[in-house]
Scaffold this motif. Structure first.
Motif, PDB file in Angstrom:
ATOM      1  N   UNK A  91       0.836  -1.200   0.000  1.00  0.00           N
ATOM      2  CA  UNK A  91       0.000   0.000   0.000  1.00  0.00           C
ATOM      3  C   UNK A  91       0.877   1.259   0.000  1.00  0.00           C
ATOM      4  N   UNK A  92       1.950   1.273   0.791  1.00  0.00           N
ATOM      5  CA  UNK A  92       2.857   2.416   0.812  1.00  0.00           C
ATOM      6  C   UNK A  92       3.528   2.610  -0.554  1.00  0.00           C
ATOM      7  N   UNK A  93       3.883   1.503  -1.183  1.00  0.00           N
ATOM      8  CA  UNK A  93       4.535   1.584  -2.496  1.00  0.00           C
ATOM      9  C   UNK A  93       3.559   2.129  -3.534  1.00  0.00           C
ATOM     10  N   UNK A  94       2.304   1.661  -3.480  1.00  0.00           N
ATOM     11  CA  UNK A  94       1.293   2.170  -4.426  1.00  0.00           C
ATOM     12  C   UNK A  94       1.051   3.658  -4.208  1.00  0.00           C
ATOM     13  N   UNK A  95       1.010   4.076  -2.946  1.00  0.00           N
ATOM     14  CA  UNK A  95       0.850   5.505  -2.663  1.00  0.00           C
ATOM     15  C   UNK A  95       2.023   6.308  -3.217  1.00  0.00           C
ATOM     16  N   UNK A  96       3.231   5.763  -3.066  1.00  0.00           N
ATOM     17  CA  UNK A  96       4.414   6.448  -3.583  1.00  0.00           C
ATOM     18  C   UNK A  96       4.350   6.552  -5.107  1.00  0.00           C
ATOM     19  N   UNK A  97       3.860   5.510  -5.772  1.00  0.00           N
ATOM     20  CA  UNK A  97       3.708   5.552  -7.228  1.00  0.00           C
ATOM     21  C   UNK A  97       2.655   6.571  -7.649  1.00  0.00           C
ATOM     22  N   UNK A  98       1.567   6.659  -6.889  1.00  0.00           N
ATOM     23  CA  UNK A  98       0.526   7.640  -7.203  1.00  0.00           C
ATOM     24  C   UNK A  98       1.078   9.056  -7.031  1.00  0.00           C
ATOM     25  N   UNK A  99       1.819   9.298  -5.957  1.00  0.00           N
ATOM     26  CA  UNK A  99       2.412  10.623  -5.744  1.00  0.00           C
ATOM     27  C   UNK A  99       3.404  10.979  -6.847  1.00  0.00           C
ATOM     28  N   UNK A 100       4.174   9.996  -7.278  1.00  0.00           N
ATOM     29  CA  UNK A 100       5.128  10.248  -8.367  1.00  0.00           C
ATOM     30  C   UNK A 100       4.388  10.545  -9.671  1.00  0.00           C
ATOM     31  N   UNK A 101       3.292   9.830  -9.921  1.00  0.00           N
ATOM     32  CA  UNK A 101       2.515  10.081 -11.147  1.00  0.00           C
ATOM     33  C   UNK A 101       1.868  11.465 -11.104  1.00  0.00           C
ATOM     34  N   UNK A 102       1.332  11.841  -9.965  1.00  0.00           N
ATOM     35  CA  UNK A 102       0.748  13.182  -9.825  1.00  0.00           C
ATOM     36  C   UNK A 102       1.826  14.246  -9.993  1.00  0.00           C
ATOM     37  N   UNK A 103       2.992  14.012  -9.414  1.00  0.00           N
ATOM     38  CA  UNK A 103       4.106  14.949  -9.582  1.00  0.00           C
ATOM     39  C   UNK A 103       4.528  15.075 -11.034  1.00  0.00           C
ATOM     40  N   UNK A 104       4.552  13.949 -11.759  1.00  0.00           N
ATOM     41  CA  UNK A 104       4.908  13.987 -13.178  1.00  0.00           C
ATOM     42  C   UNK A 104       3.878  14.786 -13.976  1.00  0.00           C
ATOM     43  N   UNK A 105       2.604  14.607 -13.653  1.00  0.00           N
ATOM     44  CA  UNK A 105       1.559  15.357 -14.357  1.00  0.00           C
ATOM     45  C   UNK A 105       1.696  16.851 -14.070  1.00  0.00           C
ATOM     46  N   UNK A 106       1.952  17.218 -12.823  1.00  0.00           N
ATOM     47  CA  UNK A 106       2.110  18.632 -12.466  1.00  0.00           C
ATOM     48  C   UNK A 106       3.304  19.239 -13.184  1.00  0.00           C
ATOM     49  N   UNK A 107       4.428  18.525 -13.211  1.00  0.00           N
ATOM     50  CA  UNK A 107       5.627  19.037 -13.871  1.00  0.00           C
ATOM     51  C   UNK A 107       5.384  19.196 -15.370  1.00  0.00           C
ATOM     52  N   UNK A 108       4.777  18.208 -15.997  1.00  0.00           N
ATOM     53  CA  UNK A 108       4.541  18.281 -17.443  1.00  0.00           C
ATOM     54  C   UNK A 108       3.515  19.365 -17.795  1.00  0.00           C
ATOM     55  N   UNK A 109       2.496  19.530 -16.953  1.00  0.00           N
ATOM     56  CA  UNK A 109       1.529  20.602 -17.202  1.00  0.00           C
ATOM     57  C   UNK A 109       2.168  21.981 -17.027  1.00  0.00           C
ATOM     58  N   UNK A 110       3.023  22.128 -16.039  1.00  0.00           N
ATOM     59  CA  UNK A 110       3.692  23.423 -15.863  1.00  0.00           C
ATOM     60  C   UNK A 110       4.626  23.705 -17.034  1.00  0.00           C
ATOM     61  N   UNK A 111       5.274  22.677 -17.536  1.00  0.00           N
ATOM     62  CA  UNK A 111       6.139  22.845 -18.715  1.00  0.00           C
ATOM     63  C   UNK A 111       5.299  23.256 -19.919  1.00  0.00           C
ATOM     64  N   UNK A 112       4.136  22.631 -20.099  1.00  0.00           N
ATOM     65  CA  UNK A 112       3.263  22.997 -21.218  1.00  0.00           C
ATOM     66  C   UNK A 112       2.749  24.412 -21.081  1.00  0.00           C
ATOM     67  N   UNK A 113       2.426  24.831 -19.874  1.00  0.00           N
ATOM     68  CA  UNK A 113       1.954  26.212 -19.662  1.00  0.00           C
ATOM     69  C   UNK A 113       3.062  27.195 -19.977  1.00  0.00           C
ATOM     70  N   UNK A 114       4.290  26.906 -19.571  1.00  0.00           N
ATOM     71  CA  UNK A 114       5.409  27.795 -19.869  1.00  0.00           C
ATOM     72  C   UNK A 114       5.630  27.889 -21.369  1.00  0.00           C
ATOM     73  N   UNK A 115       5.587  26.756 -22.073  1.00  0.00           N
ATOM     74  CA  UNK A 115       5.743  26.777 -23.528  1.00  0.00           C
ATOM     75  C   UNK A 115       4.633  27.583 -24.198  1.00  0.00           C
ATOM     76  N   UNK A 116       3.423  27.461 -23.689  1.00  0.00           N
ATOM     77  CA  UNK A 116       2.304  28.209 -24.236  1.00  0.00           C
ATOM     78  C   UNK A 116       2.487  29.712 -24.014  1.00  0.00           C
ATOM     79  N   UNK A 117       2.903  30.087 -22.799  1.00  0.00           N
ATOM     80  CA  UNK A 117       3.080  31.507 -22.499  1.00  0.00           C
ATOM     81  C   UNK A 117       4.258  32.093 -23.247  1.00  0.00           C
ATOM     82  N   UNK A 118       5.300  31.303 -23.510  1.00  0.00           N
ATOM     83  CA  UNK A 118       6.418  31.815 -24.305  1.00  0.00           C
ATOM     84  C   UNK A 118       5.997  32.059 -25.751  1.00  0.00           C
ATOM     85  N   UNK A 119       5.025  31.292 -26.228  1.00  0.00           N
ATOM     86  CA  UNK A 119       4.572  31.444 -27.609  1.00  0.00           C
ATOM     87  C   UNK A 119       3.599  32.594 -27.790  1.00  0.00           C
ATOM     88  N   UNK A 120       3.045  33.114 -26.711  1.00  0.00           N
ATOM     89  CA  UNK A 120       2.062  34.198 -26.812  1.00  0.00           C
ATOM     90  C   UNK A 120       2.737  35.518 -27.051  1.00  0.00           C
TER      91      UNK A 120
END
Length: 120
Positions: A91-120
């Motif tokens: 259960x702890x390992x699954x929670x750690x995987x979920x946190x890592x996946x959420x962190x990856x989504x946050x990082x990739x979304x922030x990168x996409x937002x930065x790329x979008x704002x640089x293009x504006x």
């Protein structure tokens, strides 16, 4: 600590001006060019310098976030390989995987937002 924080803030605010003052190029007979770190070009406004500095900082944060995600994915995989029999550990390992996946989504979304704002 407060004095050190004020010093760092002053250094951050004044560093674009110091870096923009180094305009002279030294001739190099070997042809080897040393990469320079200049985020302020002559004639840039303070806003442009700050925007470049903010972009550099945000890219550093994104890379640090990706390193964090990779570390937690590797750590969870190693923990699963070594402690995969105990249900509480799973259960702890699954929670750690979920946190890592959420962190990856946050990082990739922030990168996409930065790329979008640089293009504006």
């Amino acid at each position: 600590m407060k004095t050190f924080s004020i010093f760092l803030l002053a250094l951050l605010l004044l560093s674009p001006f110091y870096l923009s003052l180094s305009q002279s190029e030294v001739p190099n007979p070997t042809g080897f060019q040393i990469p320079t770190f200049r985020f302020c070009e002559p004639g840039d406004t303070v806003g442009q310098c700050f925007a470049r500095l903010a972009t550099i900082f945000l890219r550093f944060v994104i890379v640090a976030g990706l390193v964090w995600v990779a570390y937690h994915l590797a750590s969870a995989g190693f923990s699963f390989a070594t402690k995969g029999e105990n249900p509480d550990e799973i259960k702890k390992i699954k929670d750690k995987l979920v946190y890592a996946a959420v962190g990856a989504v946050v990082v990739l979304l922030s990168w996409a937002i930065i790329l979008f704002l640089e293009g504006v």
